[in-house]
Scaffold this motif. Structure first.
Motif: not given
Length: 130
Positions: A28-30, A85-86, A122-123, A36-38
């Protein structure tokens, strides 16, 4: 099994439509590091009420490999792509919720169970896939 946003999901016929059984690594895109929860808000909450009646908008957009996630990220419009960003990964089991492959077989919609803590599930991955 009670899913996050179950009360909204119940209002949509045949939602979620099906479930792929077995364990699956999903990416998943972060939005930020640290996470954070967003980063785990479904489109239905981000763009409400526009997607209230669209089933997959209540799930989380994920991908079957780091390569697929990177390709999808690169295909986003530049302004949208710059928000992320990640990429994070999680081994999603049948106990975590419902996951199914969409028309694009590399893309999965994941409907997490209500009690699943996505921030610990998730990591972050580096671009080598580790």
């Amino acid at each position: 099994m009670e899913l996050k946003f179950q009360e909204k999901i119940n209002k949509i016929d045949d939602c979620p439509a099906n479930n792929e059984s077995g364990d699956k690594n999903l990416y998943r895109f972060i939005l930020s590091v640290p996470m954070n929860s967003d980063s785990f808000k479904p489109h239905s909450l981000i763009y409400k009420p526009k997607f209230d009646n669209i089933c997959i908008a209540w799930g989380l957009s994920t991908y079957d490999s780091l390569k697929s996630a990177n390709e999808a990220l690169q295909n986003l419009p530049k302004k949208t792509r710059e928000k992320f960003t990640a990429i994070a990964v999680s081994k999603i089991t049948d106990e975590d919720g419902i996951k199914y492959s969409t028309k694009n077989k590399k893309h999965y919609t994941f409907f997490p169970k209500k009690e699943v803590n996505l921030l610990t599930k998730f990591v972050l991955v580096n671009q080598d896939g580790e």
